[in-house]
Motif scaffolding. Structure first.
Motif, PDB file in Angstrom:
ATOM      1  N   LEU A   1     -13.083  21.685  20.935  1.00 56.48           N
ATOM      2  CA  LEU A   1     -14.524  21.116  21.491  1.00 56.48           C
ATOM      3  C   LEU A   1     -14.281  21.425  22.847  1.00 56.48           C
ATOM      4  O   LEU A   1     -13.462  20.696  23.506  1.00 56.48           O
ATOM      5  CB  LEU A   1     -14.780  19.814  20.930  1.00 56.48           C
ATOM      6  CG  LEU A   1     -16.257  19.146  21.228  1.00 56.48           C
ATOM      7  CD1 LEU A   1     -17.332  20.105  20.776  1.00 56.48           C
ATOM      8  CD2 LEU A   1     -16.239  17.920  20.761  1.00 56.48           C
ATOM      9  N   SER A   2     -15.473  21.993  23.454  1.00 57.57           N
ATOM     10  CA  SER A   2     -15.452  22.097  25.066  1.00 57.57           C
ATOM     11  C   SER A   2     -16.851  21.646  25.530  1.00 57.57           C
ATOM     12  O   SER A   2     -17.741  22.319  25.071  1.00 57.57           O
ATOM     13  CB  SER A   2     -15.171  23.673  25.672  1.00 57.57           C
ATOM     14  OG  SER A   2     -15.071  23.549  26.920  1.00 57.57           O
TER      15      SER A   2
ATOM     16  N   LEU B   1     -20.030  13.113  22.236  1.00 62.80           N
ATOM     17  CA  LEU B   1     -19.254  14.047  21.312  1.00 62.80           C
ATOM     18  C   LEU B   1     -18.841  13.174  19.994  1.00 62.80           C
ATOM     19  O   LEU B   1     -18.645  12.037  20.366  1.00 62.80           O
ATOM     20  CB  LEU B   1     -18.356  14.758  21.922  1.00 62.80           C
ATOM     21  CG  LEU B   1     -16.789  13.969  22.111  1.00 62.80           C
ATOM     22  CD1 LEU B   1     -15.656  14.239  21.319  1.00 62.80           C
ATOM     23  CD2 LEU B   1     -16.439  14.010  23.580  1.00 62.80           C
TER      24      LEU B   1
ATOM     25  N   VAL C   1     -16.059  13.643  16.620  1.00 57.08           N
ATOM     26  CA  VAL C   1     -15.133  14.391  15.824  1.00 57.08           C
ATOM     27  C   VAL C   1     -14.776  13.788  14.645  1.00 57.08           C
ATOM     28  O   VAL C   1     -14.841  12.642  14.385  1.00 57.08           O
ATOM     29  CB  VAL C   1     -13.732  14.534  16.683  1.00 57.08           C
ATOM     30  CG1 VAL C   1     -13.947  15.500  18.029  1.00 57.08           C
ATOM     31  CG2 VAL C   1     -13.050  13.296  17.334  1.00 57.08           C
TER      32      VAL C   1
ATOM     33  N   ALA D   1     -18.554  11.581  28.170  1.00 61.15           N
ATOM     34  CA  ALA D   1     -17.031  11.828  28.364  1.00 61.15           C
ATOM     35  C   ALA D   1     -16.872  12.076  29.766  1.00 61.15           C
ATOM     36  O   ALA D   1     -17.749  12.562  30.617  1.00 61.15           O
ATOM     37  CB  ALA D   1     -16.941  13.262  27.722  1.00 61.15           C
TER      38      ALA D   1
ATOM     39  N   THR E   1     -10.117  14.426  28.171  1.00 62.86           N
ATOM     40  CA  THR E   1      -9.262  16.033  27.773  1.00 62.86           C
ATOM     41  C   THR E   1      -7.888  15.548  27.015  1.00 62.86           C
ATOM     42  O   THR E   1      -7.160  14.772  27.707  1.00 62.86           O
ATOM     43  CB  THR E   1      -8.969  16.716  28.735  1.00 62.86           C
ATOM     44  OG1 THR E   1     -10.266  17.150  29.402  1.00 62.86           O
ATOM     45  CG2 THR E   1      -8.155  18.009  28.236  1.00 62.86           C
TER      46      THR E   1
ATOM     47  N   TYR F   1      -6.943  15.107  19.870  1.00 63.96           N
ATOM     48  CA  TYR F   1      -7.156  13.860  19.061  1.00 63.96           C
ATOM     49  C   TYR F   1      -6.685  14.128  17.585  1.00 63.96           C
ATOM     50  O   TYR F   1      -7.009  14.908  17.114  1.00 63.96           O
ATOM     51  CB  TYR F   1      -8.656  13.435  19.384  1.00 63.96           C
ATOM     52  CG  TYR F   1      -8.879  13.004  20.581  1.00 63.96           C
ATOM     53  CD1 TYR F   1      -9.097  13.940  21.717  1.00 63.96           C
ATOM     54  CD2 TYR F   1      -8.847  11.802  20.837  1.00 63.96           C
ATOM     55  CE1 TYR F   1      -9.326  13.438  22.850  1.00 63.96           C
ATOM     56  CE2 TYR F   1      -9.499  11.100  22.176  1.00 63.96           C
ATOM     57  CZ  TYR F   1      -9.535  12.015  23.167  1.00 63.96           C
ATOM     58  OH  TYR F   1      -9.777  11.790  24.474  1.00 63.96           O
TER      59      TYR F   1
ATOM     60  N   THR G   1      -8.262  17.742  17.055  1.00 62.75           N
ATOM     61  CA  THR G   1      -9.063  18.328  17.538  1.00 62.75           C
ATOM     62  C   THR G   1      -8.932  18.383  19.138  1.00 62.75           C
ATOM     63  O   THR G   1      -8.672  17.182  19.798  1.00 62.75           O
ATOM     64  CB  THR G   1     -10.556  17.423  17.420  1.00 62.75           C
ATOM     65  OG1 THR G   1     -11.128  17.491  16.059  1.00 62.75           O
ATOM     66  CG2 THR G   1     -11.614  18.091  18.494  1.00 62.75           C
ATOM     67  N   ARG G   2      -8.901  19.576  19.601  1.00 60.38           N
ATOM     68  CA  ARG G   2      -8.469  19.791  21.046  1.00 60.38           C
ATOM     69  C   ARG G   2      -9.832  19.919  21.841  1.00 60.38           C
ATOM     70  O   ARG G   2     -10.456  20.711  21.687  1.00 60.38           O
ATOM     71  CB  ARG G   2      -7.919  21.019  21.151  1.00 60.38           C
ATOM     72  CG  ARG G   2      -7.231  21.017  22.508  1.00 60.38           C
ATOM     73  CD  ARG G   2      -6.216  22.347  22.702  1.00 60.38           C
ATOM     74  NE  ARG G   2      -5.055  22.260  21.843  1.00 60.38           N
ATOM     75  CZ  ARG G   2      -3.945  21.398  22.219  1.00 60.38           C
ATOM     76  NH1 ARG G   2      -3.902  20.706  23.232  1.00 60.38           N
ATOM     77  NH2 ARG G   2      -2.864  21.414  21.104  1.00 60.38           N
ATOM     78  N   LEU G   3      -9.893  18.622  22.706  1.00 60.76           N
ATOM     79  CA  LEU G   3     -10.885  18.372  23.510  1.00 60.76           C
ATOM     80  C   LEU G   3     -10.769  18.822  25.023  1.00 60.76           C
ATOM     81  O   LEU G   3      -9.803  18.348  25.598  1.00 60.76           O
ATOM     82  CB  LEU G   3     -11.367  16.804  23.419  1.00 60.76           C
ATOM     83  CG  LEU G   3     -12.662  16.235  24.317  1.00 60.76           C
ATOM     84  CD1 LEU G   3     -13.873  17.200  23.939  1.00 60.76           C
ATOM     85  CD2 LEU G   3     -12.594  14.926  24.141  1.00 60.76           C
ATOM     86  N   THR G   4     -11.816  19.587  25.595  1.00 61.35           N
ATOM     87  CA  THR G   4     -11.541  19.909  27.015  1.00 61.35           C
ATOM     88  C   THR G   4     -12.949  19.207  27.664  1.00 61.35           C
ATOM     89  O   THR G   4     -13.954  19.800  27.138  1.00 61.35           O
ATOM     90  CB  THR G   4     -11.565  21.438  27.261  1.00 61.35           C
ATOM     91  OG1 THR G   4     -10.177  21.757  26.486  1.00 61.35           O
ATOM     92  CG2 THR G   4     -11.352  21.631  28.761  1.00 61.35           C
ATOM     93  N   VAL G   5     -12.787  18.499  28.366  1.00 59.30           N
ATOM     94  CA  VAL G   5     -14.192  18.064  29.072  1.00 59.30           C
ATOM     95  C   VAL G   5     -13.979  18.764  30.682  1.00 59.30           C
ATOM     96  O   VAL G   5     -13.149  18.358  31.375  1.00 59.30           O
ATOM     97  CB  VAL G   5     -13.951  16.355  29.522  1.00 59.30           C
ATOM     98  CG1 VAL G   5     -15.313  15.970  30.117  1.00 59.30           C
ATOM     99  CG2 VAL G   5     -13.968  15.847  27.964  1.00 59.30           C
TER     100      VAL G   5
END
Lengths: 109, 114
Positions: A11-12, A19, A21, A79, A84, A87, A103-107
């Motif tokens: 998720l970016s 957001l 997840v 966010a 980032t 999770y 879940t790989r989150l990029t903010v």
């Protein structure tokens, strides 16, 4: 086969967005934990949910445990770039802790 | 400082060699765990231990051996390393009697099998 399915896998988003997840399973867990992992480090606990239907808030993070204790969600409000990370959810079956793939989150700023 | 320490931090070994990853914790937690982390699979449980001299298989135990002669140490041995065992390995400990107790992780060992 993953016992715990997490979505989305990646998720970016832009800073300031909200957001959610998800962590889903066909198994019932005595408790479910959410962890956050930074590169080069081990996961660190964010929260544990124990009771079906439970909602816990940790500043901008809201965690829900499903009524049937099979699924959970993590909602982040507004966010920040510091959110980032990876999770991970983990289900507890009598001290046999099993993790989802994360879940790989990029903010982005 | 109290905590959980893994060593080495990085290891490169050849196929067929034996390699041991070390894990030491200072909390006296009775439960300890070994996980491997691979892209797309998250953390998979290899072995865990409820107390000294008590160990149980997790999800992916094949090719690994563990021992727990002392509460604070939980070494993981790859008896004959294979390329598929290239991964990041995490050790963790946990207080056993509280439903909300977290897993405390080390910083991992990155193992490459050539």
């Amino acid at each position: 086969t993953q016992l715990l399915e997490q979505s989305p896998q990646f998720l970016s988003i832009q800073e300031g967005e909200n957001l959610t997840v998800y962590c889903n399973s066909s198994s019932v867990f005595s408790s479910l934990q959410w962890y956050r992992q930074e590169p080069g480090e081990g996961p660190v606990l964010l929260v544990t949910v124990v009771t079906g239907g439970e909602v816990k808030k940790l500043k901008r993070l809201t965690f829900q445990f499903g009524d049937a204790r099979k699924d959970s969600s993590l909602h982040i409000t507004a966010a920040q770039t510091g959110d980032t990370g990876l999770y991970l959810c983990a289900g507890d079956e009598d001290n046999d802790m099993r993790f989802g793939a994360g879940t790989r989150l990029t903010v982005k700023p | 400082d109290a905590g959980i320490t893994q060593s080495p931090r990085y290891k490169i070994t050849e196929t067929g060699r034996q390699v041991t990853l070390m894990c030491h914790q200072t909390w006296s937690h009775s439960y300890m765990f070994w996980y491997r982390q691979d892209l797309g699979h998250g953390l998979r449980l290899i072995y865990y231990s409820a107390a000294a001299d008590i160990t149980d298989k997790g999800e992916v135990p094949d090719g690994y051996v563990v021992s727990r002669s002392k509460t604070e140490n939980f070494p993981l041995t790859l008896e004959s390393a294979t390329r598929s065992q290239t991964s990041v390995y995490f050790c963790a400990s946990r207080h056993p009697f509280r439903a909300d107790s977290p897993l405390h992780f080390g910083n991992g060992t990155r193992l490459t099998v050539t």
